[in-house]
Design an enzyme around this catalytic site. Structure first.
Site, PDB file in Angstrom:
ATOM      1  N   ASP A 193       0.883  -1.181   0.000  1.00 57.98           N
ATOM      2  CA  ASP A 193       0.000   0.000   0.000  1.00 57.98           C
ATOM      3  C   ASP A 193       0.916   1.225   0.000  1.00 57.98           C
ATOM      4  O   ASP A 193       1.014   1.949   0.966  1.00 57.98           O
ATOM      5  CB  ASP A 193      -0.915   0.003   1.230  1.00 57.98           C
ATOM      6  CG  ASP A 193      -0.151   0.030   2.541  1.00 57.98           C
ATOM      7  OD1 ASP A 193       1.029  -0.405   2.578  1.00 57.98           O
ATOM      8  OD2 ASP A 193      -0.714   0.481   3.562  1.00 57.98           O
TER       9      ASP A 193
ATOM     10  N   ASP B  77       7.095   1.913   2.394  1.00 54.57           N
ATOM     11  CA  ASP B  77       6.943   0.884   1.353  1.00 54.57           C
ATOM     12  C   ASP B  77       7.890   1.175   0.187  1.00 54.57           C
ATOM     13  O   ASP B  77       8.533   0.267  -0.348  1.00 54.57           O
ATOM     14  CB  ASP B  77       5.521   0.872   0.779  1.00 54.57           C
ATOM     15  CG  ASP B  77       4.440   0.561   1.789  1.00 54.57           C
ATOM     16  OD1 ASP B  77       4.140   1.438   2.617  1.00 54.57           O
ATOM     17  OD2 ASP B  77       3.889  -0.562   1.751  1.00 54.57           O
TER      18      ASP B  77
END
Ligand SMILES: [Ca+2]
Length: 315
Positions: free
Chosen positions: A11, A16
């Site tokens: 996500d 990330d």
């Protein structure tokens, strides 16, 4: 040593992006076959855009990116962690739109196809809510026996939450999905929130080292997490260190030797108590045959950082 094959489900917030860059820089030991995006930090469009931008920033190779599920399994909850990661999700870098787009195939179908084409070969690293993985395991239960391993950033085995006081973010954002994955029988190591606190956090010296490194990938990681660093400082009254939690899951998957404490436990996700929805129940005293998960609750922080900064060109 043969190159291991991975799929990253994300996500894509700023940590990330850091984790994706790191994985793509590990080409001598790992091949990322695909990146699948899921709603989590932000609506799916921004998660997908940032996955493409992270691939570009790594300067390595460009795995196909697939768009996944837009909402948690049982809700229409929308996500907006802009205060954590910046309005663009990447620390306010405001990069131009990526030249590439996501593939046409849905992420859940891509997961099913990839695993069925290469049973026993693909390892997953999941650094967002588990919605895509749960959907794939529901549509194709045979995947549970064909996925080589799931490396899941999720749950908590002592330290409480980062979504609420009791609940870890990825599990709490889609508790039903996490429960489906947990009970699926797919081989999984849950890298718990416990590993992401304390000496695994990024220090100001390390940020400086990344910014001064000759590697554009390393500089991108430092710049993309600028807002995340500020956020930690705000919520902790001036904390100088900050967590890039998704990086821990990637580093543990690439270099399992960083994990220093693995426990097996009988686990389930709290789905009913409104106060504790998403709480990760675990029982390490349960009979052996009832234990359904392996939890990693501690890592060698120095080794984690050595491996991570080597990949990012900032040793
Ligand atoms: Ca994430």
């Amino acid at each position: 040593m043969s190159v291991r094959r991975f799929l990253i489900d994300t996500d894509t917030g700023s940590d990330d992006a850091w984790a994706i860059v790191e994985a793509l820089c590990a080409a001598d030991i790992a091949r990322v076959e695909a990146i699948t995006t899921v709603c989590g930090n932000f609506p799916l469009d921004l998660c997908t855009k940032n996955a493409l931008l992270a691939e570009d920033a790594a300067g390595a190779y460009l795995p196909p990116v697939y768009r996944g599920v837009e909402h948690p399994l049982l809700s229409k909850k929308s996500f907006a962690a802009y205060r954590v990661h910046g309005e663009d999700g990447l620390g306010g870098l405001n990069l131009p739109a990526p030249a590439r787009t996501a593939e046409k195939k849905h992420a859940v179908q891509a997961i099913i196809d990839l695993v069925r084409e290469t049973p026993g070969e693909i390892e997953f690293i999941t650094i967002g809510p588990l919605t895509n993985i749960a959907a794939a395991l529901t549509l194709a239960p045979d995947l549970a026996q064909k996925i080589k391993k799931l490396w899941i950033l999720g749950g908590s085995a002592g330290i409480c939450g980062n979504l609420t006081e009791h609940v870890e973010y990825n599990v709490g954002s889609d508790p039903e999905a996490a429960e489906i994955v947990l009970q699926s029988g797919a081989p999984a190591i849950w890298i718990t929130l416990d590993t992401t606190r304390g000496s695994t956090e990024i220090t100001p010296d390390e940020v400086e080292r990344l910014l001064a490194s000759p590697s554009p990938a390393g500089r991108f990681c430092a710049l993309a997490t600028r807002r995340l660093r500020e956020f930690y400082s705000e919520i902790r009254g001036g904390s100088e260190t900050y967590g890039v939690v998704d990086s821990l899951a990637v580093t543990a998957a690439l270099y399992p030797e960083i994990m220093t404490n693995l426990v097996t436990a009988k686990c389930r996700i709290e789905l009913h108590d409104a106060e504790k929805r998403g709480y990760f129940h675990f029982d390490t005293a349960a009979p052996e045959k009832e234990r359904n998960a392996v939890l990693c609750t501690a890592v060698d922080a120095a080794l984690f950082k050595r491996r991570m900064y080597a990949l990012l060109g900032a040793e």
